[in-house]
Design a protein around this motif. Sequence first.
Motif, PDB file in Angstrom:
ATOM      1  N   SER A  49      -6.544  30.955 -43.709  1.00 43.23           N
ATOM      2  CA  SER A  49      -5.118  30.840 -44.025  1.00 43.23           C
ATOM      3  C   SER A  49      -4.697  32.002 -44.924  1.00 43.23           C
ATOM      4  N   PRO A  50      -4.576  33.203 -44.338  1.00 45.76           N
ATOM      5  CA  PRO A  50      -4.168  34.360 -45.151  1.00 45.76           C
ATOM      6  C   PRO A  50      -2.866  34.073 -45.913  1.00 45.76           C
ATOM      7  N   GLY A  51      -2.795  34.574 -47.129  1.00 47.71           N
ATOM      8  CA  GLY A  51      -1.594  34.382 -47.937  1.00 47.71           C
ATOM      9  C   GLY A  51      -1.450  32.967 -48.471  1.00 47.71           C
ATOM     10  N   ALA A  52      -2.512  32.180 -48.267  1.00 44.58           N
ATOM     11  CA  ALA A  52      -2.580  30.785 -48.756  1.00 44.58           C
ATOM     12  C   ALA A  52      -1.561  29.887 -48.044  1.00 44.58           C
ATOM     13  N   ILE A  53      -1.167  30.334 -46.828  1.00 42.52           N
ATOM     14  CA  ILE A  53      -0.161  29.582 -46.066  1.00 42.52           C
ATOM     15  C   ILE A  53      -0.763  29.060 -44.757  1.00 42.52           C
ATOM     16  N   PRO A  54      -0.721  27.748 -44.513  1.00 46.31           N
ATOM     17  CA  PRO A  54      -1.238  27.200 -43.256  1.00 46.31           C
ATOM     18  C   PRO A  54      -0.512  27.811 -42.058  1.00 46.31           C
ATOM     19  N   ASN A  55      -1.252  28.094 -40.984  1.00 43.96           N
ATOM     20  CA  ASN A  55      -0.686  28.798 -39.821  1.00 43.96           C
ATOM     21  C   ASN A  55      -0.926  28.017 -38.531  1.00 43.96           C
ATOM     22  N   ASP A  56      -0.526  28.588 -37.415  1.00 36.30           N
ATOM     23  CA  ASP A  56      -0.615  27.872 -36.127  1.00 36.30           C
ATOM     24  C   ASP A  56      -2.047  27.488 -35.778  1.00 36.30           C
ATOM     25  N   LEU A  57      -2.980  28.378 -36.114  1.00 34.75           N
ATOM     26  CA  LEU A  57      -4.388  28.099 -35.804  1.00 34.75           C
ATOM     27  C   LEU A  57      -4.869  26.877 -36.587  1.00 34.75           C
ATOM     28  N   VAL A  80      -2.956  24.437 -37.546  1.00 32.12           N
ATOM     29  CA  VAL A  80      -2.313  23.266 -36.919  1.00 32.12           C
ATOM     30  C   VAL A  80      -3.166  22.774 -35.760  1.00 32.12           C
ATOM     31  N   THR A  81      -3.580  23.717 -34.908  1.00 36.09           N
ATOM     32  CA  THR A  81      -4.413  23.353 -33.742  1.00 36.09           C
ATOM     33  C   THR A  81      -5.739  22.720 -34.176  1.00 36.09           C
ATOM     34  N   TYR A  82      -6.371  23.323 -35.157  1.00 39.30           N
ATOM     35  CA  TYR A  82      -7.688  22.849 -35.644  1.00 39.30           C
ATOM     36  C   TYR A  82      -7.609  21.392 -36.117  1.00 39.30           C
ATOM     37  N   TYR A  83      -6.595  21.078 -36.923  1.00 35.71           N
ATOM     38  CA  TYR A  83      -6.510  19.718 -37.438  1.00 35.71           C
ATOM     39  C   TYR A  83      -6.050  18.731 -36.351  1.00 35.71           C
ATOM     40  N   GLU A  84      -5.137  19.192 -35.504  1.00 32.70           N
ATOM     41  CA  GLU A  84      -4.651  18.327 -34.411  1.00 32.70           C
ATOM     42  C   GLU A  84      -5.801  17.929 -33.492  1.00 32.70           C
ATOM     43  N   TRP A  98       2.110  23.175 -44.103  1.00 35.44           N
ATOM     44  CA  TRP A  98       1.428  21.872 -44.086  1.00 35.44           C
ATOM     45  C   TRP A  98       2.257  20.803 -43.346  1.00 35.44           C
ATOM     46  N   LYS A  99       3.583  20.909 -43.424  1.00 33.04           N
ATOM     47  CA  LYS A  99       4.430  19.947 -42.691  1.00 33.04           C
ATOM     48  C   LYS A  99       4.115  20.003 -41.197  1.00 33.04           C
ATOM     49  N   ARG A 100       3.843  21.223 -40.687  1.00 35.42           N
ATOM     50  CA  ARG A 100       3.527  21.354 -39.261  1.00 35.42           C
ATOM     51  C   ARG A 100       2.154  20.771 -38.953  1.00 35.42           C
ATOM     52  N   VAL A 101       1.239  20.882 -39.907  1.00 31.72           N
ATOM     53  CA  VAL A 101      -0.094  20.289 -39.709  1.00 31.72           C
ATOM     54  C   VAL A 101       0.006  18.769 -39.694  1.00 31.72           C
ATOM     55  N   THR A 102       0.657  18.206 -40.704  1.00 31.51           N
ATOM     56  CA  THR A 102       0.717  16.733 -40.771  1.00 31.51           C
ATOM     57  C   THR A 102       1.492  16.160 -39.591  1.00 31.51           C
TER      58      THR A 102
END
Length: 369
Positions: free
Chosen positions: A29-37, A39-43, A80-84
């Motif tokens: 998570s570069p820049g300490a920001i969750p990204n699309d990858l 999201v996919t990993y947790y989903e 993180w909203k996109r992950v959850t």
Amino acid sequence: MSSLFDPIMLGHATLANRIAMAPLTRNRSPGAIPNDLNVTYYEQRASAGLIITEGTPITQQGQGYAQVPGLYLPEAVEGWKRVTSAVHSAGGKIAVQLWHVGRISHTSLQPGGAAPVAPSAIRAKSKTYIINDDGTGAFADTSEPRALDISEIPGILEDYRRAARAAVDAGFDAVEIHAANGYLIDQFLRADTNHRTDAYGGSIENRIRFAIEVVEAIVNEIGADRTGIRISPVTPANDASDPDPQPLFNALVEKLASYDLAFIHVIEGATGGPRDNLPFDWAGLKAAYRAKGGKAVWMVNNGYDRELAIEAVESGRADMVSFGKLFISNPDLVQRLKENAPLNEADRNTFYGGGAEGYTNYPTLALSA
Ligand SMILES: C=C(C(=O)O)c1ccccc1
């Protein structure tokens, strides 16, 4: 008699089974920001009864490893909203692990290149993951920390409170307070890393004080039914040690019993290593907690396989079991354990840093058929 595959209540949340995905640092998570990858990993792993995210720093001061996702930037909360949302849409439940590394950090990761903070100025014989000037990732010796002044502690408690609120705003079902593996809270707990002579050092009561104040700050902000804590009484991770862990951790869980937490997550033995590295009465720890009225879900971790996990829950020794490495390489671990199906081996070379390789490209049973 409960089964590993039975539902369970965790706070107000109903979990589909008693299998948790343990926190796993993956440095993606570069820049300490969750990204699309991310999201996919947790989903992909949403069939876990509960996902507990990778360690998530509450501030930059609490960050000790490069490219981990934080909870202190507005863009991170949006990520993180996109992950959850993805995990919930897939029917899963997810908690975020709130993390302050204390001395397990490097000046290159600290605000203004400052020294990391700790209960005492004792350098860890440990390494952390940084990004070199040429952009390559590497493990480097942790930097010399400075001792926190007692006047700084209320500010760190406020950081935990703010992060817990941000976690709820981001859609998490719960938070896990990272009090394990030799990080800040554990550094206060252990006599070998806490040489303070004020109200946070010396006696067991003083050394558990910071942990309890963190719990209170978070419980008061988001409620005990959305709050859990992770502890590791005998792990040597990150140069953590204490000469007499049993009375220390019995006292901690006895104090925790009065907060009606959602779960207690216990690493049994050396994190990622032997379960019997030091003598410890695990049943006695749980009994001490229950004897004081503690009702939280008792989650156990470290080296569990299918047979041991099934036995732990059926015997009542544990309510849930968390798996780390097995979830790295088996996104559908729950189905594989249910069917006693073969398990994918994890590739250690892709644990930390990188992209989809070794992160989101492990096959499910369906794809392997
Ligand atoms: C968050 C971690 C922990 O809990 O030990 C971690 C961090 C880096 C590598 C492995 C594990």
